[in-house]
Write a protein that holds these residues in place. Structure first.
Motif, PDB file in Angstrom:
ATOM      1  N   ALA A  65       2.825   7.024   3.261  1.00  9.73           N
ATOM      2  CA  ALA A  65       2.129   7.120   1.974  1.00  9.73           C
ATOM      3  C   ALA A  65       0.829   6.328   1.934  1.00  9.73           C
ATOM      4  CB  ALA A  65       3.043   6.671   0.841  1.00  9.73           C
ATOM      5  N   TRP A  66       0.835   5.080   2.370  1.00 16.17           N
ATOM      6  CA  TRP A  66      -0.393   4.271   2.275  1.00 16.17           C
ATOM      7  C   TRP A  66      -1.471   4.797   3.202  1.00 16.17           C
ATOM      8  CZ3 TRP A  66      -1.198   1.877  -1.908  1.00 16.17           C
ATOM      9  CH2 TRP A  66      -0.130   1.342  -2.631  1.00 16.17           C
ATOM     10  N   GLY A 115      -8.279   0.099  -2.742  1.00 15.32           N
ATOM     11  CA  GLY A 115      -6.940  -0.364  -3.100  1.00 15.32           C
ATOM     12  C   GLY A 115      -5.896   0.016  -2.071  1.00 15.32           C
ATOM     13  N   ALA A 116      -5.926   1.244  -1.619  1.00 18.70           N
ATOM     14  CA  ALA A 116      -4.958   1.696  -0.610  1.00 18.70           C
ATOM     15  C   ALA A 116      -5.164   0.955   0.708  1.00 18.70           C
ATOM     16  CB  ALA A 116      -5.082   3.199  -0.402  1.00 18.70           C
ATOM     17  N   PHE A 117      -6.418   0.761   1.078  1.00 16.25           N
ATOM     18  CA  PHE A 117      -6.705   0.046   2.324  1.00 16.25           C
ATOM     19  C   PHE A 117      -6.218  -1.395   2.236  1.00 16.25           C
ATOM     20  CE2 PHE A 117      -9.461  -2.310   5.261  1.00 16.25           C
ATOM     21  CZ  PHE A 117      -9.227  -1.596   6.417  1.00 16.25           C
ATOM     22  N   TYR A 118      -6.466  -2.054   1.130  1.00 15.61           N
ATOM     23  CA  TYR A 118      -6.031  -3.440   0.948  1.00 15.61           C
ATOM     24  C   TYR A 118      -4.513  -3.557   1.052  1.00 15.61           C
ATOM     25  CZ  TYR A 118      -4.903  -7.870  -1.226  1.00 15.61           C
ATOM     26  OH  TYR A 118      -4.382  -9.104  -1.476  1.00 15.61           O
ATOM     27  N   VAL A 119      -3.807  -2.704   0.323  1.00 14.58           N
ATOM     28  CA  VAL A 119      -2.341  -2.774   0.332  1.00 14.58           C
ATOM     29  C   VAL A 119      -1.797  -2.460   1.715  1.00 14.58           C
ATOM     30  CG1 VAL A 119      -0.228  -1.717  -0.572  1.00 14.58           C
ATOM     31  CG2 VAL A 119      -2.084  -2.343  -2.118  1.00 14.58           C
ATOM     32  N   ARG A 121      -3.098  -3.093   4.533  1.00 10.40           N
ATOM     33  CA  ARG A 121      -3.330  -4.246   5.414  1.00 10.40           C
ATOM     34  C   ARG A 121      -2.430  -5.415   5.051  1.00 10.40           C
ATOM     35  NH1 ARG A 121      -4.190  -1.019   8.489  1.00 10.40           N
ATOM     36  NH2 ARG A 121      -6.121   0.096   8.540  1.00 10.40           N
ATOM     37  N   VAL A 122      -2.149  -5.600   3.765  1.00  8.87           N
ATOM     38  CA  VAL A 122      -1.275  -6.682   3.299  1.00  8.87           C
ATOM     39  C   VAL A 122       0.155  -6.433   3.762  1.00  8.87           C
ATOM     40  CG1 VAL A 122      -0.264  -7.732   1.230  1.00  8.87           C
ATOM     41  CG2 VAL A 122      -2.712  -7.304   1.339  1.00  8.87           C
ATOM     42  N   ARG A 123       0.574  -5.192   3.777  1.00  2.53           N
ATOM     43  CA  ARG A 123       1.946  -4.834   4.152  1.00  2.53           C
ATOM     44  C   ARG A 123       2.235  -5.053   5.622  1.00  2.53           C
ATOM     45  NH1 ARG A 123       3.300   0.535   3.452  1.00  2.53           N
ATOM     46  NH2 ARG A 123       5.457  -0.042   3.322  1.00  2.53           N
TER      47      ARG A 123
END
Length: 124
Positions: A65-66, A115-119, A121-123
């Motif tokens: 999904a991300w 937003g999708a890129f940030y999340v 990378r955080v995951r």
């Protein structure tokens, strides 16, 4: 992160509908005042398909999904930027609605991509 995934998935559905509406306008099938621009209709239909794929992945909680949201937002943003470039080069007649559509979609797609890129990378 689940809230952001659902929000981006829902927004992707909305963006797909907007792309489809403008695609129909540019194909000459619609009630809007926009001129018939066949290449724009094709690009907008492809952008709508990309956004539907991203929405599907996000809303059904697919493992991809991300990454899917990143790729589909980037694809649609590229299509919008292509439309902006075509207008800037005088390939078709610009209208206030078309200019507003392109600038608004570029902004929301860039925000969703960030937003999708940030999340994603955080995951990791």
């Amino acid at each position: 992160m689940d809230v952001l995934r659902r929000a981006l998935g829902t927004l992707s559905l909305l963006y797909a509908l907007i792309f489809l509406w403008f695609g129909l306008q540019h194909a000459g099938i619609g009630l809007g005042p926009e001129p018939v621009i066949v290449p724009a209709a094709i690009v907008e239909t492809l952008c709508a398909a990309a956004m539907l794929i991203g929405a599907y992945g996000a809303l059904t909680r697919r493992a991809w999904a991300w990454d899917g949201l990143i790729y589909t937002h980037a694809t649609a943003l590229a299509g919008v930027l292509l439309g902006i470039l075509a207008l800037a080069l005088g390939r078709s007649e610009a209208s206030p609605l078309l200019n507003g559509y392109h600038s608004s979609m570029a902004a929301v797609l860039a925000a969703g991509l960030a937003g999708a890129f940030y999340v994603s990378r955080v995951r990791r």
